[in-house]
Motif scaffolding. Structure first.
Motif, mmCIF file in Angstrom:
data_model
loop_
_atom_site.group_PDB
_atom_site.id
_atom_site.type_symbol
_atom_site.label_atom_id
_atom_site.label_comp_id
_atom_site.label_asym_id
_atom_site.label_seq_id
_atom_site.Cartn_x
_atom_site.Cartn_y
_atom_site.Cartn_z
ATOM 1 N N ALA A 51 -43.870 -53.035 8.320
ATOM 2 C CA ALA A 51 -44.369 -51.679 8.501
ATOM 3 C C ALA A 51 -44.944 -51.209 7.170
ATOM 4 O O ALA A 51 -44.758 -51.840 6.130
ATOM 5 C CB ALA A 51 -43.241 -50.755 8.951
ATOM 6 N N ASN A 52 -45.622 -50.088 7.233
ATOM 7 C CA ASN A 52 -46.123 -49.448 6.023
ATOM 8 C C ASN A 52 -44.940 -48.764 5.343
ATOM 9 O O ASN A 52 -44.256 -47.954 5.960
ATOM 10 C CB ASN A 52 -47.196 -48.412 6.394
ATOM 11 N N PRO A 53 -44.662 -49.070 4.072
ATOM 12 C CA PRO A 53 -43.476 -48.506 3.411
ATOM 13 C C PRO A 53 -43.500 -46.973 3.332
ATOM 14 O O PRO A 53 -42.457 -46.343 3.249
ATOM 15 C CB PRO A 53 -43.478 -49.141 2.021
ATOM 16 N N TYR A 54 -44.677 -46.394 3.371
ATOM 17 C CA TYR A 54 -44.779 -44.942 3.310
ATOM 18 C C TYR A 54 -44.110 -44.290 4.522
ATOM 19 O O TYR A 54 -43.544 -43.205 4.427
ATOM 20 C CB TYR A 54 -46.250 -44.513 3.231
ATOM 21 N N TRP A 55 -44.159 -44.951 5.679
ATOM 22 C CA TRP A 55 -43.635 -44.389 6.909
ATOM 23 C C TRP A 55 -42.243 -44.912 7.271
ATOM 24 O O TRP A 55 -41.658 -44.472 8.257
ATOM 25 C CB TRP A 55 -44.584 -44.679 8.068
ATOM 26 N N VAL A 56 -41.699 -45.829 6.512
ATOM 27 C CA VAL A 56 -40.386 -46.399 6.833
ATOM 28 C C VAL A 56 -39.285 -45.381 6.546
ATOM 29 O O VAL A 56 -39.279 -44.736 5.504
ATOM 30 C CB VAL A 56 -40.140 -47.696 6.025
ATOM 31 N N GLN A 57 -38.380 -45.254 7.497
ATOM 32 C CA GLN A 57 -37.198 -44.414 7.327
ATOM 33 C C GLN A 57 -35.981 -45.313 7.204
ATOM 34 O O GLN A 57 -35.766 -46.198 8.027
ATOM 35 C CB GLN A 57 -37.006 -43.492 8.534
ATOM 36 N N VAL A 58 -35.196 -45.087 6.162
ATOM 37 C CA VAL A 58 -33.945 -45.821 5.981
ATOM 38 C C VAL A 58 -32.851 -44.951 6.589
ATOM 39 O O VAL A 58 -32.662 -43.811 6.167
ATOM 40 C CB VAL A 58 -33.662 -46.092 4.497
ATOM 41 N N LYS A 59 -32.173 -45.473 7.595
ATOM 42 C CA LYS A 59 -31.170 -44.690 8.313
ATOM 43 C C LYS A 59 -29.817 -45.371 8.251
ATOM 44 O O LYS A 59 -29.724 -46.597 8.222
ATOM 45 C CB LYS A 59 -31.562 -44.526 9.786
ATOM 46 N N ILE A 60 -28.790 -44.535 8.259
ATOM 47 C CA ILE A 60 -27.425 -45.045 8.376
ATOM 48 C C ILE A 60 -26.774 -44.355 9.573
ATOM 49 O O ILE A 60 -26.963 -43.169 9.797
ATOM 50 C CB ILE A 60 -26.625 -44.839 7.078
ATOM 51 N N HIS A 61 -26.056 -45.152 10.343
ATOM 52 C CA HIS A 61 -25.361 -44.645 11.523
ATOM 53 C C HIS A 61 -23.865 -44.821 11.256
ATOM 54 O O HIS A 61 -23.329 -45.906 11.478
ATOM 55 C CB HIS A 61 -25.783 -45.421 12.767
ATOM 56 N N PRO A 62 -23.203 -43.764 10.761
ATOM 57 C CA PRO A 62 -21.800 -43.913 10.344
ATOM 58 C C PRO A 62 -20.864 -44.419 11.443
ATOM 59 O O PRO A 62 -19.997 -45.240 11.182
ATOM 60 C CB PRO A 62 -21.400 -42.511 9.891
ATOM 61 N N ASP A 63 -21.054 -43.929 12.671
ATOM 62 C CA ASP A 63 -20.117 -44.311 13.737
ATOM 63 C C ASP A 63 -20.793 -44.832 14.991
ATOM 64 O O ASP A 63 -20.122 -45.320 15.889
ATOM 65 C CB ASP A 63 -19.254 -43.101 14.126
ATOM 66 N N SER A 64 -22.107 -44.743 15.089
ATOM 67 C CA SER A 64 -22.754 -45.054 16.359
ATOM 68 C C SER A 64 -23.310 -46.475 16.452
ATOM 69 O O SER A 64 -23.851 -46.842 17.479
ATOM 70 C CB SER A 64 -23.888 -44.055 16.622
ATOM 71 N N GLY A 65 -23.176 -47.274 15.428
ATOM 72 C CA GLY A 65 -23.699 -48.640 15.478
ATOM 73 C C GLY A 65 -22.620 -49.644 15.821
ATOM 74 O O GLY A 65 -21.458 -49.298 16.019
ATOM 75 N N PRO A 66 -22.982 -50.922 15.900
ATOM 76 C CA PRO A 66 -21.997 -51.966 16.202
ATOM 77 C C PRO A 66 -20.984 -52.164 15.068
ATOM 78 O O PRO A 66 -19.922 -52.720 15.284
ATOM 79 C CB PRO A 66 -22.839 -53.218 16.414
ATOM 80 N N VAL A 67 -21.344 -51.727 13.854
ATOM 81 C CA VAL A 67 -20.428 -51.791 12.713
ATOM 82 C C VAL A 67 -20.434 -50.421 12.036
ATOM 83 O O VAL A 67 -21.362 -49.634 12.214
ATOM 84 C CB VAL A 67 -20.829 -52.892 11.697
ATOM 85 N N GLU A 68 -19.405 -50.156 11.244
ATOM 86 C CA GLU A 68 -19.346 -48.887 10.524
ATOM 87 C C GLU A 68 -20.461 -48.845 9.479
ATOM 88 O O GLU A 68 -20.754 -49.848 8.828
ATOM 89 C CB GLU A 68 -17.977 -48.768 9.843
ATOM 90 N N ASN A 69 -21.071 -47.679 9.320
ATOM 91 C CA ASN A 69 -22.202 -47.494 8.400
ATOM 92 C C ASN A 69 -23.332 -48.475 8.694
ATOM 93 O O ASN A 69 -23.851 -49.143 7.807
ATOM 94 C CB ASN A 69 -21.762 -47.606 6.933
ATOM 95 N N TYR A 70 -23.702 -48.546 9.956
ATOM 96 C CA TYR A 70 -24.779 -49.422 10.418
ATOM 97 C C TYR A 70 -26.081 -48.982 9.757
ATOM 98 O O TYR A 70 -26.490 -47.836 9.854
ATOM 99 C CB TYR A 70 -24.866 -49.307 11.938
ATOM 100 N N LEU A 71 -26.747 -49.885 9.073
ATOM 101 C CA LEU A 71 -27.932 -49.583 8.279
ATOM 102 C C LEU A 71 -29.173 -50.118 8.977
ATOM 103 O O LEU A 71 -29.204 -51.290 9.377
ATOM 104 C CB LEU A 71 -27.775 -50.227 6.896
#
Length: 162
Positions: A106-126
């Motif tokens: 993707a274009n790095p300008y539009w990339v969002q880095v997200k963390i999902h503390p409890d909603s992913g398959p692992v804790e702090n899903y990145l």
């Protein structure tokens, strides 16, 4: 940390991630040797008995099973991810020993880095979200390592987007 940033050239940043190895190769050899010794000690009482020959196949299967399981663990440990960042493109490639490489960009300008503390398959899903697709990064890292990596990724993407 089981990841490392590098700069192959002035305009490129590269992040390599790999799973933690808890048993190095030398430890593997020591573990198998100690297992064989510990299994052999009780067999000393069976020397000269036909029962010794009955026990050998079962013990051989047990040692071979441990050997196979540890070797499989090492093959699985060959998994790694490479995130390459330039001003124009962010590319994440996942190398899995049992699958063909998977790639996302993707274009790095539009990339969002997200963390999902409890909603992913692992804790702090990145995850990285861009180009209408969200991909995981570093799922094999510990929760604390993903939290530290989050800050580093945001800082790196902010530098690229500025």
């Amino acid at each position: 940390m089981p990841y490392r940033w590098s700069n192959p050239d002035p305009d490129t940043s590269e992040l390599r991630l790999w799973p933690h190895r808890s048993l190095p190769r030398r430890g593997f050899v020591v573990f198998i040797a100690l297992t064989v010794i510990l299994i052999a000690i009780p067999l000393l009482s069976l020397l000269g008995s036909p029962l010794l020959w009955v026990m050998f196949p079962f013990l051989g299967v047990a040692i071979a099973g441990m050997w196979w399981a540890l070797q499989r663990s090492y093959r699985d440990g060959a998994l790694h991810e490479i995130l390459t960042l330039t001003d124009d493109i962010a590319r994440l490639t996942r190398h899995d020993p049992r699958k063909p490489p998977q790639s996302w960009q993707a274009n790095p300008y539009w990339v969002q880095v997200k963390i999902h503390p409890d909603s992913g398959p692992v804790e702090n899903y990145l995850t990285l979200k861009g180009n209408d697709r969200e991909v995981e990064i570093g799922a094999f890292l510990s929760s604390e390592e993903r939290q530290v990596l989050l800050d580093e990724l945001r800082r790196e993407f902010n530098q690229r987007g500025a």
